[in-house]
Design an enzyme around this catalytic site. Structure first.
Site, PDB file in Angstrom:
ATOM      1  N   LYS A  23      23.583  72.560  65.307  1.00 42.31           N
ATOM      2  CA  LYS A  23      24.903  72.288  64.729  1.00 42.31           C
ATOM      3  C   LYS A  23      25.884  73.283  65.342  1.00 42.31           C
ATOM      4  CE  LYS A  23      26.479  69.577  61.310  1.00 42.31           C
ATOM      5  NZ  LYS A  23      26.048  68.265  60.864  1.00 42.31           N
ATOM      6  N   GLY A  31      33.593  61.045  46.679  1.00 40.69           N
ATOM      7  CA  GLY A  31      34.018  61.243  48.072  1.00 40.69           C
ATOM      8  C   GLY A  31      34.019  59.899  48.776  1.00 40.69           C
ATOM      9  N   VAL A  32      35.213  59.305  48.898  1.00 37.92           N
ATOM     10  CA  VAL A  32      35.284  57.984  49.544  1.00 37.92           C
ATOM     11  C   VAL A  32      36.019  58.092  50.879  1.00 37.92           C
ATOM     12  CG1 VAL A  32      34.836  56.300  47.732  1.00 37.92           C
ATOM     13  CG2 VAL A  32      37.055  57.410  47.791  1.00 37.92           C
ATOM     14  N   GLY A  33      35.444  58.957  51.728  1.00 38.69           N
ATOM     15  CA  GLY A  33      35.953  59.103  53.090  1.00 38.69           C
ATOM     16  C   GLY A  33      35.290  58.090  53.998  1.00 38.69           C
ATOM     17  N   VAL A  65      32.158  57.810  55.207  1.00 39.78           N
ATOM     18  CA  VAL A  65      30.871  57.268  54.749  1.00 39.78           C
ATOM     19  C   VAL A  65      31.023  56.636  53.363  1.00 39.78           C
ATOM     20  CG1 VAL A  65      28.474  57.773  54.178  1.00 39.78           C
ATOM     21  CG2 VAL A  65      29.581  58.995  56.059  1.00 39.78           C
TER      22      VAL A  65
HETATM   23  P1  NAD Z   1      35.072  62.539  55.285  1.00 38.71           P
HETATM   24  O1  NAD Z   1      35.767  63.838  55.520  1.00 38.71           O
HETATM   25  O2  NAD Z   1      35.540  61.315  55.973  1.00 38.71           O
HETATM   26  O3  NAD Z   1      34.996  62.207  53.716  1.00 38.71           O
HETATM   27  C1  NAD Z   1      34.796  63.168  52.743  1.00 38.71           C
HETATM   28  C2  NAD Z   1      35.647  62.743  51.554  1.00 38.71           C
HETATM   29  O4  NAD Z   1      35.351  63.631  50.462  1.00 38.71           O
HETATM   30  C3  NAD Z   1      37.148  62.841  51.805  1.00 38.71           C
HETATM   31  O5  NAD Z   1      37.765  61.624  51.422  1.00 38.71           O
HETATM   32  C4  NAD Z   1      37.597  64.009  50.937  1.00 38.71           C
HETATM   33  O6  NAD Z   1      38.921  63.843  50.435  1.00 38.71           O
HETATM   34  C5  NAD Z   1      36.582  63.957  49.819  1.00 38.71           C
HETATM   35  N1  NAD Z   1      36.372  65.216  49.092  1.00 38.71           N
HETATM   36  C6  NAD Z   1      36.393  66.485  49.566  1.00 38.71           C
HETATM   37  N2  NAD Z   1      36.130  67.344  48.570  1.00 38.71           N
HETATM   38  C7  NAD Z   1      35.916  66.609  47.459  1.00 38.71           C
HETATM   39  C8  NAD Z   1      35.591  66.921  46.125  1.00 38.71           C
HETATM   40  N3  NAD Z   1      35.423  68.185  45.723  1.00 38.71           N
HETATM   41  N4  NAD Z   1      35.443  65.906  45.237  1.00 38.71           N
HETATM   42  C9  NAD Z   1      35.620  64.615  45.624  1.00 38.71           C
HETATM   43  N5  NAD Z   1      35.928  64.258  46.879  1.00 38.71           N
HETATM   44  C10 NAD Z   1      36.071  65.238  47.794  1.00 38.71           C
HETATM   45  O7  NAD Z   1      33.532  62.864  55.674  1.00 38.71           O
HETATM   46  P2  NAD Z   1      32.367  61.812  55.925  1.00 38.71           P
HETATM   47  O8  NAD Z   1      32.170  61.673  57.398  1.00 38.71           O
HETATM   48  O9  NAD Z   1      32.553  60.616  55.071  1.00 38.71           O
HETATM   49  O10 NAD Z   1      31.103  62.660  55.417  1.00 38.71           O
HETATM   50  C11 NAD Z   1      30.863  62.845  54.037  1.00 38.71           C
HETATM   51  C12 NAD Z   1      29.608  63.693  53.860  1.00 38.71           C
HETATM   52  O11 NAD Z   1      28.491  63.021  54.466  1.00 38.71           O
HETATM   53  C13 NAD Z   1      29.685  65.071  54.520  1.00 38.71           C
HETATM   54  O12 NAD Z   1      28.949  65.994  53.745  1.00 38.71           O
HETATM   55  C14 NAD Z   1      28.981  64.867  55.850  1.00 38.71           C
HETATM   56  O13 NAD Z   1      28.442  66.078  56.353  1.00 38.71           O
HETATM   57  C15 NAD Z   1      27.886  63.902  55.424  1.00 38.71           C
HETATM   58  N6  NAD Z   1      27.371  63.098  56.526  1.00 38.71           N
HETATM   59  C16 NAD Z   1      28.230  62.306  57.244  1.00 38.71           C
HETATM   60  C17 NAD Z   1      27.732  61.523  58.263  1.00 38.71           C
HETATM   61  C18 NAD Z   1      28.630  60.608  59.059  1.00 38.71           C
HETATM   62  O14 NAD Z   1      28.115  59.728  59.778  1.00 38.71           O
HETATM   63  N7  NAD Z   1      29.961  60.735  58.953  1.00 38.71           N
HETATM   64  C19 NAD Z   1      26.355  61.546  58.574  1.00 38.71           C
HETATM   65  C20 NAD Z   1      25.500  62.344  57.796  1.00 38.71           C
HETATM   66  C21 NAD Z   1      26.024  63.118  56.762  1.00 38.71           C
END
Ligand code: NAD
Length: 382
Positions: free
Chosen positions: A80, A180-182, A184
């Site tokens: 990482k 967390g509705v980003g 993923v």
């Molecule tokens: P992202 O940044 O697109 O989404 C994260 C979301 O969480 C955002 O909408 C943010 O506003 C919200 N958030 C932050 N703090 C918060 C809180 N305290 N309470 C509620 N919501 C909160 O990230 P992502 O790519 O969707 O990844 C989400 C998680 O999944 C991360 O931990 C990442 O490491 C993990 N992950 C992602 C992937 C991938 O393919 N993107 C793969 C494996 C693991």
């Protein structure tokens, strides 16, 4: 504790500290293990409180990647990177290019990818400096944003979880809370709604909650109540460290299964969840869909989206195996998954298909392949 102490404690192979005077880049790359193959893992960009926090984060995340790749059956190790600071848009470009040159200097021992705070466009920029980057756009021969595949994998994991809990894999009528509705979480909501689940959502960003409600009919929840909301499955899809002693005591779900990396705040929290009667799918098992998809870029013959979609289905079977081993052995799912990963690493056991080392000549655009056999949300992706 010295850096060597931390590396010895976590079993890390290498830590590279990167500084580029011209761009102002400060980055740390941590390679936990290359036993099964080159260490693959994303680069996180964050304003860390100090470099001690950045080092702790990168070491923890790199180790998690080793376990994630091992248990997913991939011939990849774990690594990482973190880029400290939040630069201005101009500095960002030059820092990412400088970062790409450092990655190139590691000669393929580390392959970088997108993570929190970085985007597909960033990966395209890094691609100008090194072939050792995945998740670049389709036009550059890559597989694009892995997030929809991570979401698909989480949905498969939930199916196996439902089978273990309720005797059938359907999620129809089940209440799932997605925190967390980003990238993923948003794709996961769409997938869950498509299979008839009742979905509630929370996010610190109100626009994301509004969008999930308007697009998919998800029920908004205040962030401060979401983790304690009564539901069938809680899906943490924001940042890590959310499941600590205090939160676990308040949980009102039957199971936890989400994408966030390092959901457990400490080493005893897997046992705490089991004692609280909450079935937990280890985060690195549930969230492997993205890395399975990305690994397809390194396969001989290059990336094939249909093949990647089919392979993400393995997240469901791995979850079923982890839960079955935990039940049979009277151990927690975390212990079961750790043992599976450690056995594979200890044996240095590679799967049959070798991972091709990327070269600079892999920039030919690849043809679009129509997706099949996935949820409706994946159609139209990219
Ligand atoms: P992202 O940044 O697109 O989404 C994260 C979301 O969480 C955002 O909408 C943010 O506003 C919200 N958030 C932050 N703090 C918060 C809180 N305290 N309470 C509620 N919501 C909160 O990230 P992502 O790519 O969707 O990844 C989400 C998680 O999944 C991360 O931990 C990442 O490491 C993990 N992950 C992602 C992937 C991938 O393919 N993107 C793969 C494996 C693991």
């Amino acid at each position: 504790m010295t850096v060597f102490d931390s590396m010895e404690e976590g079993g890390h192979e290498q830590v590279a500290w990167c500084h580029d005077e011209r761009s102002g880049l400060r980055a740390i790359v941590a390679l936990h293990s290359t036993t099964l193959g080159p260490a693959l893992g994303g680069v996180r960009m964050r304003a860390y409180a100090d470099e001690r926090h950045a080092l702790a984060d990168v070491l923890r995340l790199a180790r998690g990647m080793t376990y994630k790749a091992a248990v997913a059956g991939l011939d990849l190790g774990g690594g990482k990177a973190v880029i400290l600071d939040q630069p201005s848009p101009t500095d960002r470009r030059s820092r990412l290019r400088a970062y790409g040159r450092f990655v190139h200097g590691l000669a393929g021992r580390y392959i970088t990818a997108e993570d929190v705070g970085t985007t597909q466009a960033d990966m395209d920029l890094i691609r100008q400096e090194t072939p050792h980057v995945t998740g670049v756009s389709v036009a550059l021969g890559g597989s694009g944003d892995p997030s929809p595949f991570t979401a698909l994998g989480v949905a498969h994991a939930m199916g196996s979880l439902a089978q273990a809990c309720w005797g059938h894999s359907s999620l129809e009528g089940r209440h799932v809370v997605v925190v967390g509705v980003g990238k993923v979480g948003g794709a996961l909501v769409a997938e869950l709604v498509a299979v008839g689940a009742r979905v509630s959502v929370a996010d610190v960003d109100p626009a994301k909650v509004r969008s999930a409600a308007e697009l998919h009919g998800a029920r908004p929840l205040p962030v401060e109540d979401a983790l304690a909301e009564p539901c069938d499955i809680l899906a943490p899809c924001a940042l890590g460290g959310v499941l600590d002693e205090r939160v676990i005591a308040r949980l009102a779900c039957l199971a936890v299964c989400g994408s966030a990396n390092n959901q457990l705040a400490g080493p005893n929290d897997g046992r705490r969840l089991a004692d609280a009667g909450v079935l937990y799918v280890p985060d690195y098992v549930a969230s492997a869909g993205g890395i399975i998809n990305i690994a397809g870029e390194l396969a001989p013959g290059g990336y094939d989206r249909d093949r990647a979609v089919a392979r993400v289905g393995a997240v469901g079977s791995t979850t079923a195996e982890v839960l079955a081993r935990a039940r049979a052995g009277g151990i927690t799912p975390v212990e079961a998954a750790d043992r599976m990963a450690e056995a594979r690493i200890a044996g240095g056991h590679r799967a049959e298909e070798p991972v091709a080392r990327p070269t600079l000549s892999t920039t030919e655009p690849v043809a679009e392949v129509a997706p099949t056999g996935t949820g409706a949300w994946l159609r139209g992706w990219n």
